[in-house]
Design an enzyme around this catalytic site. Structure first.
Site, mmCIF file in Angstrom:
data_model
loop_
_atom_site.group_PDB
_atom_site.id
_atom_site.type_symbol
_atom_site.label_atom_id
_atom_site.label_comp_id
_atom_site.label_asym_id
_atom_site.label_seq_id
_atom_site.Cartn_x
_atom_site.Cartn_y
_atom_site.Cartn_z
ATOM 1 N N ASP A 1 -4.630 2.785 11.564
ATOM 2 C CA ASP A 1 -3.196 3.840 12.158
ATOM 3 C C ASP A 1 -3.595 3.390 13.375
ATOM 4 O OD1 ASP A 1 -5.723 5.348 11.576
ATOM 5 O OD2 ASP A 1 -4.578 6.378 10.501
ATOM 6 N N ASP B 1 -0.709 1.736 -5.518
ATOM 7 C CA ASP B 1 -2.235 1.033 -5.670
ATOM 8 C C ASP B 1 -3.177 1.880 -6.906
ATOM 9 O OD1 ASP B 1 -1.536 -0.686 -4.107
ATOM 10 O OD2 ASP B 1 -2.721 -0.697 -2.008
#
Length: 533
Positions: free
Chosen positions: A289, A136
């Site tokens: 996460d 990214d």
């Protein structure tokens, strides 16, 4: 009219010359202290003592459990089915499941080669392994370097894919989610995630994957982080102490008692079916996460932590990078708790004890209470009590219990036991940032979804030290290093300490002045590695 208002607000007692201002302030303090300050401070002391007892019981519980686990519980390969992955001459590599390795990156100029090289050197059949670099990066030069590194390994026969997106929507969660949608991933059963600074040992997959292959109820196998730059500076030593306790105790206890713990975002292997059943990656918080782990757990999946499955990584060595990381790690769990607490309560697939563990122990005490009691009690309430002798804090609450909690926290890093006192002072300073971030997350305020990628230096600092440096610009130095809020707390604590020296009997000023020094050092940015401009 003006005369009447002035007299009403400020009686004759308070009117005088400039020389009497100090006396007037003292008189005002005495007038409001008994009816207002003393009761409020007493309530604050009771609340802080209650929070401290909650944290103490939690730490004591985990300490007892970890001792029992080490003494009596079987090793993971004895508790679960586990057989090594063996090469079979008849079926070739078909006995090995397809594994996807995801490496999310964002402008990782200093460390991109490390993680890509480590992933490409994993001991796993090349035709059963797909390495996916999710870049990214916004810097075209860095993107070009990463792509060339991927091509270099591809020319060696490694099945590596370089993936980019049109935008950074969803940040890391968005990149991981997008990566799982690729056509070449459909045959993969498991996915292992490594951040850009992580470097797994070649046998990582051969040790972790068998737990997933032979135990259909396990969704995640998490490895332990080890730190290649722990000795770089005092800041990295402090982080090592905190994170070693997290892995040695918190993750081990969660895995052994409830088969649940928070995924650490990297250094772990997921069953892709479990990710899909849990609803996939979501970007609603900065702890994607943990979000996935909680949702998967509510679906009935089990997690396994392997303390001897170690992955080398890098700690942030600049104070600026560390503060941004701690904001994300403190704000995200609080925000997730706000969004998921009722979902956990209403869930019918897990028992009430696991719900209690997740809500009370995992979220409320560790992610919220721990930050707040550290900051409010030791940096606000205790110093204020020195100004108000009518409010007494019991010795067991101010000294004994904190000492026991600190001792329990130190078990993860015995080699740093001599740094324990400074670690306490440093954690009190960081508790200010963490408490602020926790409130932002709970209230879902402006910075609740702020995502700043943690800066990794790799060998950059060593390389820069070998070259001549130009003079550092003062402007950026002030903006990056001077922290007015920390300096403001240093002034407040200094005043409290001086008052205790002059009028107090508790001798807490010894601790207060040491805390003043620590806040001052942090306020001027003299913590961690100072990177030359």
């Amino acid at each position: 009219m003006t005369e009447v208002s002035t007299n009403a607000l400020f009686p004759e007692t308070f009117q005088g010359t400039a020389a009497d201002i100090a006396g007037q302030i003292g008189l005002m303090w005495e007038l409001i202290k008994a009816p207002l300050i003393v009761p409020l401070l007493r309530v604050a002391v009771y609340i802080c003592l209650a929070m401290e007892l909650m944290l103490f019981i939690e730490r004591l519980y985990m300490g007892i459990v970890i001792v029992l686990v080490k003494l009596f519980m079987k090793k993971p390969d004895k508790r679960y089915n586990w057989e090594p992955m063996r090469d079979d001459l008849e079926i070739g590599n078909e006995g090995f499941p397809m594994v996807l390795v995801q490496i999310p990156m964002f402008n990782e100029k200093e460390v991109y080669k490390i993680s890509i090289g480590a992933a490409c050197n994993l001991s796993w059949p090349s035709d059963r392994l797909v390495i996916q670099v999710l870049d990214d990066s916004t810097d075209p030069l860095i993107k070009d370097l990463v792509e060339k590194e991927c091509l270099r390994w591809a020319n060696k026969g490694i099945n590596i894919r370089y993936q980019i997106r049109e935008n950074r929507g969803g940040y890391k969660a968005g990149a991981l989610k997008e990566g799982l949608k690729r056509d070449y991933v459909k045959d993969c059963e498991y996915v292992v995630i490594f951040d850009a600074d992580f470097r797994p040992e070649p046998d990582f997959l051969r040790r972790a994957i068998p737990f997933l292959v032979h135990n259909s109820e396990i969704a995640l196998v998490q490895g332990r982080w080890r730190f290649v730059n722990a000795n770089e500076c005092l800041l990295t030593r402090m982080q090592e102490m905190s994170l070693d306790y997290h892995f040695t105790v918190e993750q081990e206890v969660g895995s052994s008692t409830h088969a649940f713990f928070g995924f650490n975002g990297t250094g772990g292997v997921w069953r892709i079916a479990a990710i899909n059943e849990a609803g996939g990656w979501k970007d609603r918080t900065t702890v994607e996460d943990m979000d996935l782990a909680v949702r998967a757990s509510l679906k009935g999946w089990k997690f396994l932590y392997l303390g001897d499955l170690q992955v080398k990584s890098e700690l942030p060595s600049t104070f600026k990078a560390f503060r941004f990381q701690q904001h994300r790690w403190s704000c995200g769990p609080a925000n997730l708790f706000r969004k998921m607490v009722m979902e956990i309560v209403r869930n019918k697939r897990v028992n009430i004890w696991k719900k209690f563990y997740v809500i009370y122990s995992f979220f409320f005490v560790r992610k919220i209470i721990a930050h707040m009691v550290t900051f409010f009690f030791f940096c606000v309430v205790l110093p204020l009590s020195l100004l108000v002798p009518e409010v007494e804090i019991p010795t067991w609450g101010a000294i004994y219990i904190p000492c026991i909690i600190t001792t329990l926290n130190s078990v993860g890093t015995p080699r740093s036991i001599h740094l324990l006192f400074y670690w306490i002072l440093f954690e009190n300073v960081m508790a200010f940032q963490r408490t602020k971030a926790t409130f932002i997350g709970l209230l879902e305020a402006k910075r609740a979804n702020e995502w700043v990628v943690t800066e990794k230096l790799g060998d950059a600092l060593k390389n820069k030290e070998k070259t001549k440096q130009t003079k550092k610009p003062r402007g950026s130095l002030f903006g990056d290093r001077i922290l007015p809020q920390e300096l403001g707390f240093a002034v407040f604590l200094f005043f409290c300490g001086c008052y205790d020296v002059l009028y107090g009997k508790s001798q807490y000023f010894l601790y207060i002045f040491l805390q003043v020094i620590t806040f001052t050092i942090a306020g001027f940015g003299y913590i961690g590695t100072i990177v030359p401009s």
